[in-house]
Structures are given as C-alpha cells and as structure tokens.
Design a protein around this motif. Structure first.
Motif, PDB file in Angstrom:
ATOM      1  N   SER A 287       0.857  -1.188   0.000  1.00 38.29           N
ATOM      2  CA  SER A 287       0.000   0.000   0.000  1.00 38.29           C
ATOM      3  C   SER A 287       0.894   1.239   0.000  1.00 38.29           C
ATOM      4  N   SER A 288       0.342   2.342  -0.441  1.00 39.99           N
ATOM      5  CA  SER A 288       1.116   3.579  -0.560  1.00 39.99           C
ATOM      6  C   SER A 288       1.139   4.329   0.766  1.00 39.99           C
ATOM      7  N   ALA A 289       2.238   5.020   1.013  1.00 41.95           N
ATOM      8  CA  ALA A 289       2.323   5.864   2.200  1.00 41.95           C
ATOM      9  C   ALA A 289       1.204   6.899   2.164  1.00 41.95           C
ATOM     10  N   GLY A 290       0.552   7.092   3.294  1.00 34.81           N
ATOM     11  CA  GLY A 290      -0.576   8.009   3.372  1.00 34.81           C
ATOM     12  C   GLY A 290      -1.919   7.310   3.331  1.00 34.81           C
ATOM     13  N   SER A 291      -1.961   6.055   2.851  1.00 30.44           N
ATOM     14  CA  SER A 291      -3.215   5.294   2.848  1.00 30.44           C
ATOM     15  C   SER A 291      -3.336   4.533   4.165  1.00 30.44           C
ATOM     16  N   PRO A 292      -4.555   4.409   4.715  1.00 35.20           N
ATOM     17  CA  PRO A 292      -4.716   3.830   6.056  1.00 35.20           C
ATOM     18  C   PRO A 292      -4.531   2.318   6.088  1.00 35.20           C
ATOM     19  N   VAL A 305     -11.143 -12.544  17.064  1.00 39.51           N
ATOM     20  CA  VAL A 305     -11.100 -12.232  15.632  1.00 39.51           C
ATOM     21  C   VAL A 305     -10.344 -10.927  15.436  1.00 39.51           C
ATOM     22  N   MET A 306      -9.349 -10.956  14.549  1.00 35.63           N
ATOM     23  CA  MET A 306      -8.593  -9.743  14.218  1.00 35.63           C
ATOM     24  C   MET A 306      -8.516  -9.617  12.706  1.00 35.63           C
ATOM     25  N   THR A 307      -8.724  -8.389  12.202  1.00 37.17           N
ATOM     26  CA  THR A 307      -8.618  -8.121  10.769  1.00 37.17           C
ATOM     27  C   THR A 307      -7.564  -7.051  10.539  1.00 37.17           C
ATOM     28  N   VAL A 308      -6.814  -7.226   9.464  1.00 35.59           N
ATOM     29  CA  VAL A 308      -5.815  -6.239   9.025  1.00 35.59           C
ATOM     30  C   VAL A 308      -6.191  -5.860   7.600  1.00 35.59           C
ATOM     31  N   THR A 309      -6.547  -4.571   7.408  1.00 34.23           N
ATOM     32  CA  THR A 309      -7.069  -4.117   6.114  1.00 34.23           C
ATOM     33  C   THR A 309      -6.175  -3.020   5.551  1.00 34.23           C
ATOM     34  N   ASN A 310      -5.835  -3.156   4.270  1.00 33.28           N
ATOM     35  CA  ASN A 310      -5.099  -2.081   3.585  1.00 33.28           C
ATOM     36  C   ASN A 310      -5.844  -1.705   2.309  1.00 33.28           C
ATOM     37  N   GLN A 311      -5.547  -0.536   1.789  1.00 33.88           N
ATOM     38  CA  GLN A 311      -6.204  -0.038   0.576  1.00 33.88           C
ATOM     39  C   GLN A 311      -5.247  -0.039  -0.612  1.00 33.88           C
ATOM     40  N   GLY A 312      -4.278  -0.918  -0.570  1.00 37.41           N
ATOM     41  CA  GLY A 312      -3.325  -1.025  -1.668  1.00 37.41           C
ATOM     42  C   GLY A 312      -3.775  -2.031  -2.705  1.00 37.41           C
ATOM     43  N   ARG A 313      -2.807  -2.700  -3.326  1.00 38.62           N
ATOM     44  CA  ARG A 313      -3.139  -3.685  -4.354  1.00 38.62           C
ATOM     45  C   ARG A 313      -3.801  -4.903  -3.732  1.00 38.62           C
ATOM     46  N   SER A 314      -4.795  -5.417  -4.434  1.00 37.31           N
ATOM     47  CA  SER A 314      -5.524  -6.589  -3.948  1.00 37.31           C
ATOM     48  C   SER A 314      -4.746  -7.865  -4.262  1.00 37.31           C
ATOM     49  N   ILE A 315      -4.906  -8.864  -3.389  1.00 39.28           N
ATOM     50  CA  ILE A 315      -4.383 -10.192  -3.661  1.00 39.28           C
ATOM     51  C   ILE A 315      -5.468 -10.987  -4.366  1.00 39.28           C
ATOM     52  N   LEU A 362     -11.228  -6.317  -1.225  1.00 42.01           N
ATOM     53  CA  LEU A 362     -12.260  -5.309  -1.001  1.00 42.01           C
ATOM     54  C   LEU A 362     -12.787  -4.792  -2.331  1.00 42.01           C
ATOM     55  N   PRO A 363     -14.091  -4.498  -2.415  1.00 35.22           N
ATOM     56  CA  PRO A 363     -14.672  -4.017  -3.676  1.00 35.22           C
ATOM     57  C   PRO A 363     -13.983  -2.748  -4.201  1.00 35.22           C
ATOM     58  N   GLU A 364     -13.610  -1.848  -3.280  1.00 35.00           N
ATOM     59  CA  GLU A 364     -12.999  -0.585  -3.692  1.00 35.00           C
ATOM     60  C   GLU A 364     -11.485  -0.704  -3.880  1.00 35.00           C
ATOM     61  N   GLY A 365     -10.947  -1.925  -3.725  1.00 34.68           N
ATOM     62  CA  GLY A 365      -9.517  -2.133  -3.853  1.00 34.68           C
ATOM     63  C   GLY A 365      -8.884  -2.314  -2.494  1.00 34.68           C
ATOM     64  N   GLY A 366      -7.898  -3.154  -2.416  1.00 35.13           N
ATOM     65  CA  GLY A 366      -7.252  -3.440  -1.153  1.00 35.13           C
ATOM     66  C   GLY A 366      -7.551  -4.857  -0.686  1.00 35.13           C
ATOM     67  N   THR A 367      -6.973  -5.212   0.422  1.00 36.68           N
ATOM     68  CA  THR A 367      -7.069  -6.577   0.928  1.00 36.68           C
ATOM     69  C   THR A 367      -7.396  -6.581   2.413  1.00 36.68           C
ATOM     70  N   CYS A 368      -8.238  -7.514   2.823  1.00 37.24           N
ATOM     71  CA  CYS A 368      -8.559  -7.712   4.242  1.00 37.24           C
ATOM     72  C   CYS A 368      -8.135  -9.129   4.630  1.00 37.24           C
ATOM     73  N   ILE A 369      -7.243  -9.205   5.609  1.00 39.16           N
ATOM     74  CA  ILE A 369      -6.815 -10.504   6.115  1.00 39.16           C
ATOM     75  C   ILE A 369      -7.399 -10.667   7.517  1.00 39.16           C
ATOM     76  N   GLU A 370      -8.177 -11.704   7.692  1.00 40.11           N
ATOM     77  CA  GLU A 370      -8.826 -11.975   8.975  1.00 40.11           C
ATOM     78  C   GLU A 370      -8.306 -13.285   9.532  1.00 40.11           C
ATOM     79  N   PHE A 371      -7.928 -13.286  10.813  1.00 38.11           N
ATOM     80  CA  PHE A 371      -7.584 -14.548  11.456  1.00 38.11           C
ATOM     81  C   PHE A 371      -8.396 -14.705  12.731  1.00 38.11           C
TER      82      PHE A 371
END
Length: 384
Positions: A287-292, A305-315, A362-371
C-alpha cells in the motif's frame, strides 16, 4: 506417569491372580486373556508393553500365538516371555524359534519374574525412544520432500538474490570503508556505515524468516506435548504497542488505525508478535504511504477475531491459493523483493493454535486478512 500394560495370556484364570501377586498391582497394569484369540484382540485394543504367554493352551497354543504376534509389524517389537512347564531343550528351542524374547519355568519365582520383566521393559523403552527419534527424522525428511517442488521453483530463483543483494551491500560498503576511510570525511563514513548496517539487517531478517518457518513446520509435524490452552496472549495495550513499533519502523505511524477490543486470543506472546509483524509488514509493503492500515480486534462467540485491512493492491484468489508454495505476489509491480514466506508463516502459526485464516479482496480495492483464534476466557497478568 502411565504404568506399563502387561498382557497375561493363560487358559487358567487362577494363574492371573498368581502373576498379579508376584508382580504387584501398583507397579504394572495387568490385562488378562484366556486364549490366543482373545490375546490378539487385546493387542488391537491396548498399548501392550509386554506379554506373559503360557505355552500349553487348547485350540491355539502359546507357540502359535507368539508366531502370529511376531509376524505382525505393529506388534513384532512387543517382548514376549513364555511361561512353560516344559523343560526339554527341544521345546525351549521351539519357543525361541517362534520369536519369544525370554522364557520362565513353572512354578514361577517372584524374584525371577520381576527381574526378567524389568529387563525386557527397559529394552523396550530404549527401542521406543530410538523409534521416536527415527520417526522425527523421517518427518523432517518428508517435510523437506513435500516442499521441494516449491523450493526448486520460486524459492530456488529468489534465494540467491535475497542473500546476495544484502551480502553484496555489506561487502561493498566495508570494502569502500577499508580502502577509502582515510580520505573520507565523517559524513561520508556515516553514510556508508548506515548502508552497510541496513544491508546486514536485511540479511538477518531473511535468515530469521527461514528459521521461523522451519521451526513452525517442524512443530506442526511433531507437536510439543504442552497444552496450548494454558497460554496467555498479549493484552490489547501490548498488542497496540507491538503494532505501533512496527508502524514506526516502516515510517507509517500516521497510517496505522487501531480499533482493539478487550478480547485476547489463546496464543503465546512471541507467536502473536511474529504473526502481526508479518501481516502489518505485508500491508505496508503493498500500500502507498498516506493510505490507512486498519487493525480491528473483537470477540465473536468463543473466538478472538482480528482483521488487518489495507487499501493497496488486492491479492487475487489465484495468488491466495499459492501462499503455501512460497509465491511472491506480482513481483514485477514492486521494487521490494521478497520470498513470499510471510503469509506462509502466518498460516503455520494459526494452524498451530487451531485457528482459521481468511483473505478477501475489497470491492474498492485493497485486501482484508482476517484470522481467528480460540478466545482466552480469563486474562492473565503475565504480560502487560
């Protein structure tokens, strides 16, 4: 400590009571079989450590029973002491030819019986220990064999680069410093020292990843006999501290958003640190610097349950399927090189604790990893 189970095979029930009196019920657990057929059934049901086998029995005598037991690869190493009233050398030779490990004559002496049982059980224990070590070696070989194809592909191509790049940086930086340090000013020396140090850190990080992965895989092949439910995971305040340190090291502190509930998962402090480090480093990398980068934890039913979400490139789903094959995701799009071990390490840790991992786009782009991990019911004071 579990008592050794001794199977007493005799068609006369009163002889069982005699053996029990001679050996002592507090030292061994005794099972009784009144026939050869019943003895074989007992071997299928109990982890028998030693057999006291009467020779003279109807239908199937002790020699036939011994022959069948020694012919079965699962039972062949169980020591058998033949209990016999026969005294001729021919009869005793038949017992030994059938595979008997020892024999004792009737009437049975308590001292002799205890000595022979103790001796054979000691030998059996030593054999079992050697067998466990051999099995561990076989499991290790199997583990290496299972991963060989992946190692020959992406890993074989990547590993020299991952080692040589930082190694060349270290050698190059040190060579320049050795040759030119007398002509360099303090600022130039500092620059080259910093470059060399960063290359050393990269090399250390790569080797540590492989060590971590190897230890996890060996654990999964040969789980330690330690109850995991007794572990106490880090508290939310400690989780936050770990994550903030990672964000600081990536110079992305302002991008990290934490929404942590009070729940704790069943996981060791060290494994949680490794797990969240791999997930956050991947999130920052792709993900790019400045994106949450958002991390959320909560209790759902009996799970942490823990999720780690970024708005960068999707896997992509295809890439997710290749996680176990040391796949580096879409390498051409990124300057950062990597071996793709991060998510594999994550999966191994979660498997260790009987958890679950889900990766979604994610529909808008990015990836959510949940464990998900088993929920720690009572917080411990072991960690802050």
């Amino acid at each position: 400590m579990t008592m050794p189970i001794i199977l007493v095979v005799d068609d006369e029930p009163r002889n069982f009571d005699v053996v029990e009196a001679l050996l002592g019920y507090q030292t061994y657990e005794l099972q009784y079989a009144s026939s050869g057929k019943e003895a074989l059934e007992n071997l299928a049901m109990f982890p028998i450590a030693l057999i006291l086998l009467d020779v003279m029995m109807p239908t199937m005598d002790g020699i036939e029973v011994c022959t069948q037991i020694k012919a079965n690869k699962d039972w062949a190493m169980i020591p058998i002491i033949m209990v016999t009233a026969l005294t001729s050398k021919y009869d005793l030779a038949r017992c030994l030819e059938a595979g008997a490990d020892d024999f004792i004559s009737k009437p049975v002496s308590a001292l002799e019986l205890k000595a022979r049982v103790h001796s054979l059980l000691r030998i059996k224990t030593q054999y079992d220990q050697i067998s466990e070590l051999a099995q561990l070696q076989r499991n290790t070989i199997d583990l290496l064999r299972q991963n060989l194809e992946a190692l020959q592909g992406n890993l074989a191509a990547s590993f020299p680069h991952e080692l040589n790049t930082p190694l060349n940086g270290i050698i190059g930086g040190l060579s320049l410093l050795l040759e030119e340090h007398t002509t360099m000013d303090a600022e130039e020396r500092q620059v080259f020292l910093q470059m060399t140090y960063e290359s050393a850190l990269r090399l250390h990080k790569t080797t540590q990843k492989f060590l971590t992965y190897t230890k996890l895989e060996l654990y999964l092949q040969n789980p330690e006999r330690v109850p995991l439910h007794g572990l106490d995971g880090p508290k939310p305040s400690a989780m936050a501290s770990i994550m903030k340190d990672i964000a600081d090291s990536e110079k992305r502190a302002k991008d990290l958003q934490l929404v942590l509930g009070e729940a704790q998962g069943v996981i060791s402090y060290a494994d949680f640190t490794t797990l969240i480090t791999e997930l956050l480093e991947n999130a920052f990398k792709f993900s790019s610097a400045g994106s949450p980068i958002q991390v959320v934890s909560q209790a759902i039913a009996d799970q942490f349950v823990m999720t780690v979400t970024n708005q960068g490139r999707s896997i992509t789903p295809e890439e997710v399927q290749k996680v176990g094959a040391f796949q580096q995701f879409n390498r051409q799009l990124y300057e950062q090189q990597g071996l793709g071990l991060g998510l594999k390490i994550v999966m191994s840790i979660i498997t260790k604790y009987d958890g679950a991992l889900n990766i979604s786009t994610l529909p808008e782009g990015g990836t959510c990893i949940e464990f998900r991990l088993p929920l720690l019911q009572e917080a411990s004071e072991s960690h802050p």
